[in-house]
Design an enzyme around this catalytic site. Structure first.
Site, PDB file in Angstrom:
ATOM      1  N   CYS A  56      15.271  53.571 -10.569  1.00 60.14           N
ATOM      2  CA  CYS A  56      15.137  52.038 -10.338  1.00 60.14           C
ATOM      3  C   CYS A  56      13.504  51.723  -9.669  1.00 60.14           C
ATOM      4  O   CYS A  56      12.837  52.000 -10.413  1.00 60.14           O
ATOM      5  CB  CYS A  56      16.329  51.716  -9.485  1.00 60.14           C
ATOM      6  SG  CYS A  56      16.732  49.952  -9.304  1.00 60.14           S
ATOM      7  N   GLU A  62      22.620  58.424  -8.938  1.00 53.15           N
ATOM      8  CA  GLU A  62      23.248  59.109  -7.669  1.00 53.15           C
ATOM      9  C   GLU A  62      24.066  58.261  -6.963  1.00 53.15           C
ATOM     10  O   GLU A  62      24.797  58.531  -5.908  1.00 53.15           O
ATOM     11  CB  GLU A  62      21.628  58.983  -6.571  1.00 53.15           C
ATOM     12  CG  GLU A  62      21.356  57.583  -6.202  1.00 53.15           C
ATOM     13  CD  GLU A  62      20.690  56.727  -7.053  1.00 53.15           C
ATOM     14  OE1 GLU A  62      20.956  56.753  -7.973  1.00 53.15           O
ATOM     15  OE2 GLU A  62      20.020  55.824  -6.521  1.00 53.15           O
ATOM     16  N   HIS A  82      21.297  54.174 -11.641  1.00 54.45           N
ATOM     17  CA  HIS A  82      21.737  54.865 -10.640  1.00 54.45           C
ATOM     18  C   HIS A  82      22.641  56.154 -10.691  1.00 54.45           C
ATOM     19  O   HIS A  82      23.823  55.914  -9.980  1.00 54.45           O
ATOM     20  CB  HIS A  82      22.087  53.870  -9.389  1.00 54.45           C
ATOM     21  CG  HIS A  82      20.867  52.870  -8.837  1.00 54.45           C
ATOM     22  ND1 HIS A  82      20.099  53.244  -7.868  1.00 54.45           N
ATOM     23  CD2 HIS A  82      20.524  51.723  -9.210  1.00 54.45           C
ATOM     24  CE1 HIS A  82      19.137  52.239  -7.648  1.00 54.45           C
ATOM     25  NE2 HIS A  82      19.715  51.344  -8.390  1.00 54.45           N
TER      26      HIS A  82
END
Lengths: 263, 984
Positions: free
Chosen positions: A96, A221, A219
């Site tokens: 991002c 994560e 994302h």
């Protein structure tokens, strides 16, 4: 072998650093979260890391444009050490805001074969609908890409979903030639399975020609456990017993580093 | 040259770089998107203009930077190429480019916060070593309309005149405005010899908003002291005694007469004295209702509340190592004037409350709830912004602040009623987590008063008193200085620094912490020094620009500031952390004075001295009068309408319609711990009942956040309040929350309570808070009230908001892997209704739309409601429930429709076949304490259900339609209807 060591670079406005650190940890790496200022003061410390992560967030408020000010600082002071790390084969990931920084300093796509060309030739700019969006999106990994981070992603059963959360995620290239080069080199490692922001060819993530440096808007994560999946309450136990597509990204890289160290 | 159509701001000072020598050139740089890159901002303008009936021939946007500095051409190019323009998608133009059409340029008014300006200025310094003052603006070149029309368009869609000026030509001033040094002059206010009329005039004209008896108390105090107050003393008292800060109405003694006595049995309630005539007196309403319930529950054995009503947020136990805290605030009046800034600083302030709770909590989730007028409301009164603009901007404000802070916004609601037109409601909530041993702290004498974070400016002066007053059509002009613009990045840096200082090896580097909210330093230092006193050197506060008086410094509500009590020996370590995180630290003085006084100095001269005791206990507490008359419901004939038509209409009603347009603009995933999201189901479009996060990842224990808001029953605030508590509880239970581990918060938004009828309805609501909390065994841990929500129009008509009570709940989910969602799961499963519909539809949406006729509102059974919640939880825990959804706005049929919309996919169409007949009474009943559950086998429920009413509604099919009696509607049509209304 010693545990690989990951560097996560934070600065004012970084806000996805904790989960990125956790991703590296769960994937089997040691992690150090370091403020950009400390690196600017002593860029040589980058040499001690085996992996580098540029986390998401709103660095410096994303004032001017997403990642712009962080990119300026990084370009001015850290570029030589980052390039050295790249030469050492250190896998790097920008997520991002981190991806936005990477393309502005030219770590990505770095397409021209044989030479190092760090002029910015792609950009992540305002979504075509002009709005910030948060949603989980289907992903398609490019099986022909040598991106070490996305290897085997397509082998995961069922739909691969990652969350996106951005206002400036529309991928554009400077010109058609740049796009052609990206395609020819299989640098387009990840695409959205639907058009969510006007990105050209639904590009969600790209890697450098070595496949070790990778940036993406989604994302992974935020997808380290199955109970973060948007409809996990409908998934069966079999699916939920495997590694999540999010964690896969990080174990890929950590394993690549481990193998490299062994060999 | 350039003209401005905006009213002149009362504030005429600049923004940044106070130390810049004069005589620098202002460089104007425009950054344009290339044709290749596209121009979404211009595109949005074209679309928005079209939606208000102004077709455009085209538009072009660019950003304008005004950079005041001495720069060589080389440096200017370095700034442009290295910082301002990305060559792949942008090009720069130095100066003003040729207009391509009608031109409008929007720049913040002087003194209004311009967050990018400081970042750009710092970045320019890092790049070139040159200190520059910067402001930014937006330019639109608009084709196909006249210059005058473009100005109108800009004022309607692009600029709020309270904070921004619209220019018709390129804005290129010779220099940026700079502040003038403040000429210090100690000012006294003559109060001792004023008569009552003059006291009232002083209160009004000085924007103190104190009542006559309060002015008289201040007068008497200074008569005793035999001197006049200084201006800063008077301002400090006005702020400390404001409704916003001291909750004087809720804490007052109230004499209640009227209806509503029989059903609440006042004689057996805490703090009540009965009178012979049947009326009664309540001593301290808040203490006797909301707080009484909590303390009685604690006495009865609830042992997981850790701090209630005393700190910036309520704190409960999460596990053996962690506590969690929650606060919900309103920011109504600022949002009425400047919705974007008002909502952004609303969430920003609530986040600071969490950072300032105990010895600092880390914010982990936010909530937002809005009440606005219908988007299509005709004849908006003068002085009110259009409701669609308000909603769009408050959403943007919460989005931009919350997303930048990296806090997931996971729960919310929007309700519509035209009585909110001049006084919209903006509720912002925040939840934090902290080590369980750091939940409190007190300033010690000798501790330094340390301010961290943003600089002080004129923004937000009189915010506390303004928010306690009533809005009128001229408030936008009078109170523009109360408006604040947030700078999230400043707050994020401050948060980063504070968490490092909290977690410092060897223990926190400070003994106490609080935020600067309403009242600014005055309130923060006043609260922290309440026991020991404080000595403040006001000139030590870092200022955004020169020229602030000592009083302005003291009461400014400039954002992003925290106050800490720091022992001398910890200062160097704290300073080091702040330097590393780029957070400004200012040493304002020390805590601890003789006689626990507040002593204010400016450049060595004493400007104020107040005993803490008078500040905090001197406010008179008169008995207030409350009356209440049960509203007479009149039966209105129902329209003839087909069930399908009624269902479609209900699903398109803004209260019921999908809020995805809002939810998707918020990052509800950041921090990576969101287990149950606000939108659920395979397509991510279904309405979740509550959201769940796993605050300690990997621990398996969840924290759920939900709310209850039942404005339809506002005619009887007692029932409305119970229904809100019940709805909040059901929302939480439906995702897997243990109902015996739920803490709740009250947020009252009421019209003026100086009117006895409104105070009466407030009493009814407060009594219901007591009854509901006791019945559900759910303690209130925090709350807030805003009691002057009405708007007086040009012609003197007062529009009162309906009494509005938001209940927010924070619950513990014992096992996140047992969470469930509302989306229908599998063909062949059965939908059952748990709970008993009362067939009382007054106050329901079907009633509001005229589909049914009824004069009876549903009531809440205080035994059945909690028992049902607990039973549903047991069913979920036993793994018997595949999906759960509470019956609320729209009634039972809407609940079923939403579950099917949520679970339906193209690959696997779902439908529903209902059992038996269906009529409007069953279909649209919104009775409290009802749930729709999806289960595999109805028989399986029996042992757990006991005597809780259950009714089989029908089966999930693969037909793609809902058929029930005469109703036959396709899920696709229902989905389109439900998603279209607010698909902005």
């Amino acid at each position: 072998m010693p545990m690989p060591k990951a560097l996560v670079i934070r600065t004012a406005g970084t806000n996805c650093d904790v989960e990125l650190c956790r991703a590296f940890t769960l994937a089997g790496a040691g992690v150090e979260l370091v403020h950009l200022d400390r690196l600017l003061a002593d860029p040589a410390q980058i040499a001690q890391f085996d992996l580098i992560g540029f986390p998401g967030g709103f660095s410096y408020g994303d004032d001017i444009a997403s990642g712009r000010i962080k990119a300026m600082h990084t370009r001015e002071k850290l570029m030589p050490e980052l390039l050295k790390a790249g030469d050492r084969g250190v896998p790097m990931i920008g997520i991002c805001n981190g991806f936005q920084v990477m393309v502005q300093i030219g770590l990505l796509p770095n397409s021209l074969p044989g030479t190092q060309n760090h002029d910015s030739c792609v950009a992540l700019t305002d979504n075509d609908h002009g709005r910030f969006i948060d949603q989980w999106v289907g992903m398609k990994a490019n099986a022909s890409s040598n991106c070490i981070w996305t290897q085997g992603l397509n082998d995961i059963e069922g739909e691969i979903l990652y969350p996106v959360a951005h206002g400036e995620g529309r991928f554009v290239t400077k010109d058609q030639a740049t796009l052609d080069l990206l395609k020819a080199g299989n640098q387009i490692a990840l695409r959205y399975s639907e058009d969510i922001n006007g990105s050209i060819e639904q590009i969600a993530g790209i890697c450098d020609p070595t496949g070790r440096i990778f940036g993406l808007m989604p994302h992974p994560e935020r997808s380290l456990e199955w109970n973060r999946h948007p409809y996990w309450t409908r998934l069966d136990e079999h699916t939920m017993s495997s590694q999540t597509p999010g964690l896969k990204i990080f174990t890929n890289a950590v394993q690549a580093v481990s193998k490299q160290t062994v060999s | 040259m350039s003209t401005t159509t905006a009213p002149k701001s009362p504030v005429s000072s600049p923004l940044s770089s106070p130390d810049l020598p004069a005589g620098h050139a202002v460089h104007r740089v425009e950054i344009h998107p290339t044709a290749h890159a596209g121009d979404p901002r211009a595109h949005a303008l074209i679309e928005n203009a079209k939606s208000i009936g102004i077709p455009l021939g085209g538009a072009h946007w660019c950003r304008v930077y005004l950079i005041e500095a001495t720069l060589t051409n080389g440096q200017l190019n370095q700034i442009i190429n290295g910082l301002l323009a990305n060559p792949v998608v942008e090009y720069a133009h130095i100066g003003a480019s040729e207009p391509r059409g009608a031109l409008v340029e929007i720049h913040p008014l002087p003194g209004v916060m311009d967050p990018p300006a400081q970042s750009v200025s710092d970045a320019i310094f890092a790049l070139t070593g040159v200190r520059a003052a910067v402001t930014t603006g937006d330019r639109y070149d608009i084709l196909g309309i006249s210059d005058a029309k473009a100005q109108t368009l800009a004022n309607r869609l692009l600029a709020n005149p309270v904070i921004a000026g619209v220019h018709a030509t390129p804005f290129h001033p010779a220099q940026l405005p700079h502040g003038h040094a403040h000429d210090f002059k100690l000012a006294h206010v003559n109060i001792r010899d004023l008569d009552d009329d003059q006291l009232e005039a002083l209160s009004r004209e000085g924007h103190l908003f104190l009542a006559l008896n309060e002015m008289q108390a201040i007068q008497a105090h200074y008569q005793r002291l035999n001197r006049e107050p200084t201006d800063i003393e008077l301002e400090t008292l006005a702020q400390t005694w404001s409704e916003h800060c001291v909750h004087k109405t809720l804490k007052s003694t109230i004499h209640y007469t009227g209806d509503g006595t029989a059903d609440v049995a006042p004689e057996s309630r805490p703090g009540v004295t009965m009178h012979d005539d049947g009326s009664y007196t309540i001593n301290n309403l808040l203490k006797s209702t909301v707080a009484a319930a909590t303390f009685e529950l604690i006495d009865e054995g609830i042992d997981w509340t850790l701090s209630v009503f005393v700190d910036n947020a309520g704190i409960i136990k999460f596990d053996d190592e962690h506590a969690v805290c929650i606060k919900v605030e309103t920011h109504n009046h600022p949002s009425a004037l400047a919705p974007y800034g008002g909502a952004a600083t609303g969430i920003g302030g609530c986040i600071r409350d969490i950072i300032g709770t105990g010895l600092a909590a880390k914010p982990i989730a936010s909530t937002d709830v809005f009440c606005v007028a219908y988007p299509d409301m005709p004849n908006i009164p003068a002085g009110c912004l259009p409701p669609k603009q308000i909603l769009t901007e408050v959403v943007a404000g919460v989005r931009d602040y919350g997303n930048r802070m990296g806090i997931p916004t996971i729960n919310g609601a929007v309700m519509f009623d035209n009585r909110y037109v001049g006084n919209p409601l903006v509720y912002c909530g925040c939840i934090g987590i902290m080590p369980i041993d750091l939940i409190s702290g007190d300033a010690a004498p000798g501790d330094h008063i340390i301010a961290l974070g943003g600089k002080t400016g004129r923004d937000g002066i009189h915010g506390a008193t303004f928010s306690s007053a009533e809005l009128t059509d001229t408030h936008a002009d009078e109170f523009s200085h109360a408006v604040q613009i947030g700078n999230a990045i400043e707050e994020k840096r401050t948060l980063d620094a504070i968490l490092r200082a909290r977690d410092f090896e060897g223990g926190p580097l400070y003994r106490s912490i609080t935020d600067c909210g309403a009242g600014g330093f005055s309130s923060a230092v006043g609260e922290m020094g309440e026991q020991v006193g404080a000595f403040v050197n006001l000139e030590q506060a870092p200022l955004k620009y020169a020229g602030l008086s000592y009083t302005e410094i003291w009461i400014s509500e400039a954002q992003e500031r925290m106050v800490l009590a720091v022992a001398e020996e910890n200062l160097p370590a704290l300073q080091k952390i702040c330097d590393e995180e780029h957070v400004e630290l200012a040493d304002l003085g020390h805590f601890g004075t003789d006689n626990a006084e507040l002593v204010l100095n400016f450049e060595g001269t004493e400007v104020g001295r107040l005993p803490m005791s008078f500040m905090h206990d001197g406010i008179p507490t008169p008995t207030r009068t409350a009356t209440w008359a049960a509203p007479k419901q009149e039966a209105t004939p129902a329209k003839e309408v087909l069930l399908k038509e009624a269902l479609l209409t209900l699903l398109t009603h803004p209260n019921i319609a999908s809020k995805h347009w809002i939810v998707r603009q918020y990052d509800h995933e950041v921090q990576g711990n969101t287990v149950i999201k606000p939108l659920v189901g395979p397509k991510g479009i279904g309405p979740g009942d509550a959201s769940v996060v796993e605050p300690v990842p990997g621990s398996g224990q969840g924290l759920s956040v939900g709310c209850g808001l039942v404005t339809g029953l506002s005619d009887d605030p007692y029932t409305m309040t119970l229904a809100a508590i019940d709805e909040c509880m059901r929302n939480l239970v439906c995702v897997g929350t243990d109902p015996s581990r739920v803490a709740i918060l009250d947020n009252f938004c009421w019209p003026s309570c100086t009117k006895p009828e409104n105070l009466g309805s407030l009493v009814r609501a407060a009594q219901a808070c007591y009854d509901g909390a006791k019945a559900y065994k759910t303690p209130f841990v925090s709350g807030k009230d805003s009691l002057n929500n009405q708007f007086t129009t040009e012609d003197g008509t007062t529009i009162e908001i309906p009494p509005t009570l938001l209940i927010t709940g924070l619950g513990i989910v014992p096992d996140v892997d047992k969470c469930i969602t509302s989306d229908a799961k599998a063909i062949g499963n059965t939908l059952v209704l748990i709970g008993k519909p009362q067939a009382k539809l007054a106050g329901s949406h079907a009633h509001m739309l005229g589909f049914v006729s009824d004069i009876n509102m549903p009531t809440l059974d205080l035994e059945v409601g909690p028992k049902t919640a607990s039973t549903v939880h047991q069913l979920i825990k036993a793994g018997l429930v595949k999906a759960a959804h509470d019956v609320s706005d729209g009634g039972i049929l809407c609940t079923i429709a939403e579950m099917l919309i949520a679970g339906n996919t193209n690959d696997q169409p779902l439908g529903f076949v209902g059992m038996g007949d269906l009529n409007a009474i069953i279909a649209f009943d919104e009775s409290p304490s009802c749930y729709v559950l999806e289960i595999e086998n109805p028989e399986s429920l029996k042992t757990i259900l006991g005597d809780i009413p259950v009714r089989t509604l029908g089966k999930i099919t693969d037909t793609g339609t809902i058929s029930w009696g005469t109703l036959n509607a396709s899920i696709a049509d229902l989905t389109t209807a439900w998603r279209s209304t607010l698909d902005w």
